[in-house]
Motif scaffolding. Structure first.
Motif, PDB file in Angstrom:
ATOM      1  N   ILE A 121       6.061 -11.320  -8.973  1.00  0.00           N
ATOM      2  CA  ILE A 121       6.816 -12.466  -8.449  1.00  0.00           C
ATOM      3  C   ILE A 121       5.915 -13.379  -7.619  1.00  0.00           C
ATOM      4  O   ILE A 121       5.918 -14.615  -7.776  1.00  0.00           O
ATOM      5  CB  ILE A 121       8.003 -11.973  -7.607  1.00  0.00           C
ATOM      6  N   VAL A 122       5.125 -12.773  -6.726  1.00  0.00           N
ATOM      7  CA  VAL A 122       4.281 -13.577  -5.835  1.00  0.00           C
ATOM      8  C   VAL A 122       3.194 -14.305  -6.619  1.00  0.00           C
ATOM      9  O   VAL A 122       2.937 -15.501  -6.389  1.00  0.00           O
ATOM     10  CB  VAL A 122       3.659 -12.683  -4.744  1.00  0.00           C
ATOM     11  N   ILE A 123       2.570 -13.624  -7.559  1.00  0.00           N
ATOM     12  CA  ILE A 123       1.486 -14.246  -8.315  1.00  0.00           C
ATOM     13  C   ILE A 123       2.020 -15.320  -9.257  1.00  0.00           C
ATOM     14  O   ILE A 123       1.345 -16.328  -9.516  1.00  0.00           O
ATOM     15  CB  ILE A 123       0.700 -13.165  -9.084  1.00  0.00           C
ATOM     16  N   THR A 124       3.245 -15.147  -9.784  1.00  0.00           N
ATOM     17  CA  THR A 124       3.839 -16.183 -10.626  1.00  0.00           C
ATOM     18  C   THR A 124       3.969 -17.493  -9.871  1.00  0.00           C
ATOM     19  O   THR A 124       3.699 -18.575 -10.409  1.00  0.00           O
ATOM     20  CB  THR A 124       5.219 -15.735 -11.136  1.00  0.00           C
ATOM     21  N   ALA A 125       4.391 -17.419  -8.600  1.00  0.00           N
ATOM     22  CA  ALA A 125       4.485 -18.637  -7.787  1.00  0.00           C
ATOM     23  C   ALA A 125       3.116 -19.282  -7.600  1.00  0.00           C
ATOM     24  O   ALA A 125       3.009 -20.514  -7.523  1.00  0.00           O
ATOM     25  CB  ALA A 125       5.099 -18.299  -6.425  1.00  0.00           C
ATOM     26  N   GLN A 173       0.821  -1.210   0.000  1.00  0.00           N
ATOM     27  CA  GLN A 173       0.000   0.000   0.000  1.00  0.00           C
ATOM     28  C   GLN A 173       0.855   1.260   0.000  1.00  0.00           C
ATOM     29  O   GLN A 173       0.462   2.286  -0.559  1.00  0.00           O
ATOM     30  CB  GLN A 173      -0.927   0.008   1.217  1.00  0.00           C
ATOM     31  N   ARG A 174       2.011   1.185   0.660  1.00  0.00           N
ATOM     32  CA  ARG A 174       2.888   2.348   0.786  1.00  0.00           C
ATOM     33  C   ARG A 174       4.052   2.321  -0.201  1.00  0.00           C
ATOM     34  O   ARG A 174       4.823   3.275  -0.243  1.00  0.00           O
ATOM     35  CB  ARG A 174       3.440   2.417   2.217  1.00  0.00           C
ATOM     36  N   ALA A 175       4.177   1.254  -0.960  1.00  0.00           N
ATOM     37  CA  ALA A 175       5.292   1.138  -1.896  1.00  0.00           C
ATOM     38  C   ALA A 175       4.998   1.892  -3.187  1.00  0.00           C
ATOM     39  O   ALA A 175       3.850   2.220  -3.505  1.00  0.00           O
ATOM     40  CB  ALA A 175       5.566  -0.336  -2.200  1.00  0.00           C
ATOM     41  N   SER A 176       6.049   2.165  -3.941  1.00  0.00           N
ATOM     42  CA  SER A 176       5.892   2.834  -5.236  1.00  0.00           C
ATOM     43  C   SER A 176       5.307   1.851  -6.245  1.00  0.00           C
ATOM     44  O   SER A 176       5.322   0.631  -6.046  1.00  0.00           O
ATOM     45  CB  SER A 176       7.247   3.342  -5.724  1.00  0.00           C
ATOM     46  N   LYS A 177       4.822   2.395  -7.352  1.00  0.00           N
ATOM     47  CA  LYS A 177       4.179   1.546  -8.353  1.00  0.00           C
ATOM     48  C   LYS A 177       5.130   0.509  -8.932  1.00  0.00           C
ATOM     49  O   LYS A 177       4.739  -0.658  -9.101  1.00  0.00           O
ATOM     50  CB  LYS A 177       3.592   2.416  -9.461  1.00  0.00           C
ATOM     51  N   PRO A 178       6.386   0.847  -9.287  1.00  0.00           N
ATOM     52  CA  PRO A 178       7.293  -0.200  -9.801  1.00  0.00           C
ATOM     53  C   PRO A 178       7.522  -1.331  -8.800  1.00  0.00           C
ATOM     54  O   PRO A 178       7.576  -2.499  -9.185  1.00  0.00           O
ATOM     55  CB  PRO A 178       8.589   0.573 -10.074  1.00  0.00           C
ATOM     56  N   VAL A 179       7.655  -0.973  -7.505  1.00  0.00           N
ATOM     57  CA  VAL A 179       7.859  -2.003  -6.490  1.00  0.00           C
ATOM     58  C   VAL A 179       6.625  -2.882  -6.373  1.00  0.00           C
ATOM     59  O   VAL A 179       6.718  -4.114  -6.257  1.00  0.00           O
ATOM     60  CB  VAL A 179       8.209  -1.354  -5.140  1.00  0.00           C
ATOM     61  N   ARG A 180       5.424  -2.277  -6.388  1.00  0.00           N
ATOM     62  CA  ARG A 180       4.194  -3.061  -6.314  1.00  0.00           C
ATOM     63  C   ARG A 180       4.072  -3.999  -7.505  1.00  0.00           C
ATOM     64  O   ARG A 180       3.687  -5.162  -7.366  1.00  0.00           O
ATOM     65  CB  ARG A 180       2.981  -2.129  -6.259  1.00  0.00           C
ATOM     66  N   THR A 181       4.402  -3.502  -8.680  1.00  0.00           N
ATOM     67  CA  THR A 181       4.296  -4.329  -9.885  1.00  0.00           C
ATOM     68  C   THR A 181       5.267  -5.501  -9.832  1.00  0.00           C
ATOM     69  O   THR A 181       4.895  -6.648 -10.130  1.00  0.00           O
ATOM     70  CB  THR A 181       4.578  -3.477 -11.132  1.00  0.00           C
ATOM     71  N   LEU A 182       6.507  -5.239  -9.440  1.00  0.00           N
ATOM     72  CA  LEU A 182       7.513  -6.295  -9.384  1.00  0.00           C
ATOM     73  C   LEU A 182       7.169  -7.336  -8.320  1.00  0.00           C
ATOM     74  O   LEU A 182       7.197  -8.547  -8.587  1.00  0.00           O
ATOM     75  CB  LEU A 182       8.887  -5.683  -9.103  1.00  0.00           C
ATOM     76  N   THR A 183       6.830  -6.862  -7.113  1.00  0.00           N
ATOM     77  CA  THR A 183       6.513  -7.783  -6.020  1.00  0.00           C
ATOM     78  C   THR A 183       5.268  -8.611  -6.344  1.00  0.00           C
ATOM     79  O   THR A 183       5.256  -9.832  -6.156  1.00  0.00           O
ATOM     80  CB  THR A 183       6.289  -7.020  -4.713  1.00  0.00           C
TER      81      THR A 183
END
Length: 286
Positions: free
Chosen positions: A107-111, A94-104
């Motif tokens: 990765i999590v959804i790929t798993a 919620q507090r992260a930047s958009k690039p960080v949210r997209t990357l994280t």
């Protein structure tokens, strides 16, 4: 009046028939054969044995071990692991930047979307003696070990956390997005820190989402088979043999279909007990 009710029921009749045929029918059949000595091979006819299969189960140390490991696997990987990590990721994103949210999120959804067997092979390669985890520990000059032999139930629990956290993260991301910002801002202006806001505001306001997530995660975790089978096959010995693997062994290796079905009914009872607890939580108003 009767014609009107029949007209209303007519559109859902095909769905009801399909549910009775493909859902209720197999369940009733499983209940019936759980009270028989049906075997997969070498038997012309089965006979009614009453509660003998259930008495055999509760007198079998391997069954009791499987029950214990199933509870450990469910608590560690679902109730604690996926639920806590999913909430933490949702709150941080919620507090992260958009690039960080997209990357994280990617990765999590790929798993999460990986097939269970593929995820099992990946985590087997990670935890095995010559795997990635030991390579990292050796690079850090830390002691290594054969994780799939020394701590098999912990290894498969971590694998299930890695694979299933995305669902919890998505549920809690949606729930946190529904919390009014003015409530959070008012608490922050009153001097409430992050942990106090989480405990006294966030968690009570998303309690229904927590109950729903816990129920769905628990029921899914109770039925995990492929991930554990690929990584350890329930071994070494039976130190990671949960109830689904125990049922598979009894049914397709020992050919005891009636007994394994009785064990399946006991697993259904365990899942039902968890569901009753969570449904009571869902009825509780905040």
């Amino acid at each position: 009046m009767i014609r009107r009710r029949l007209a209303r029921a007519l559109p859902v009749t095909p769905a009801v028939v399909l549910l009775l045929l493909f859902l209720a029918g197999p369940i009733v059949y499983c209940v019936v054969i759980a009270f028989t000595d049906l075997q997969l091979t070498g038997q012309a006819h089965s006979s009614f044995v009453g509660l003998a299969n259930f008495r055999t189960a509760f007198g079998d140390e391997d069954f009791l071990n499987a029950v214990w490991l199933t509870l450990v696997f469910t608590v560690v990987s679902s109730l604690v692991g996926q639920n806590t990590l999913g909430l933490a990721l949702a709150a941080l994103m919620q507090r992260a930047s958009k690039p960080v949210r997209t990357l994280t999120g990617g990765i999590v959804i790929t798993a999460w979307v990986l097939p269970e067997v593929v995820a099992g092979f990946l985590l087997y390669a990670f935890f095995r003696r010559e795997g990635t985890l030991n390579a990292i520990l050796a690079w850090l000059h830390l002691p290594t070990q054969n994780w799939l032999f020394t701590l098999p139930i912990l290894a498969v629990s971590c694998a299930n956390v890695w694979r299933g956290t995305a669902f919890s993260m998505l549920v809690y991301t949606a729930a946190l997005g529904e919390i009014p910002q003015d409530i959070t801002e008012a608490a922050e202006m009153d001097g409430a820190g992050g942990w106090r806001r989480m405990w006294h505001i966030t968690l009570p306001m998303i309690r229904r989402s927590i109950g729903t997530n816990l129920m769905l995660n628990t029921l899914q975790t109770l039925s995990v088979f492929g991930l554990i089978w690929v990584m350890t096959r329930g071994g070494p010995g039976n130190r990671s043999q949960t109830l689904p693997l125990y049922m598979y062994e009894q049914a397709f290796q020992d050919s005891m279909i009636g007994y394994s079905t009785a064990v399946a009914l006991l697993l259904l009872v365990v899942g039902s007990l968890f569901s009753v607890v969570y449904l009571r939580l869902l009825r509780t108003e905040v």
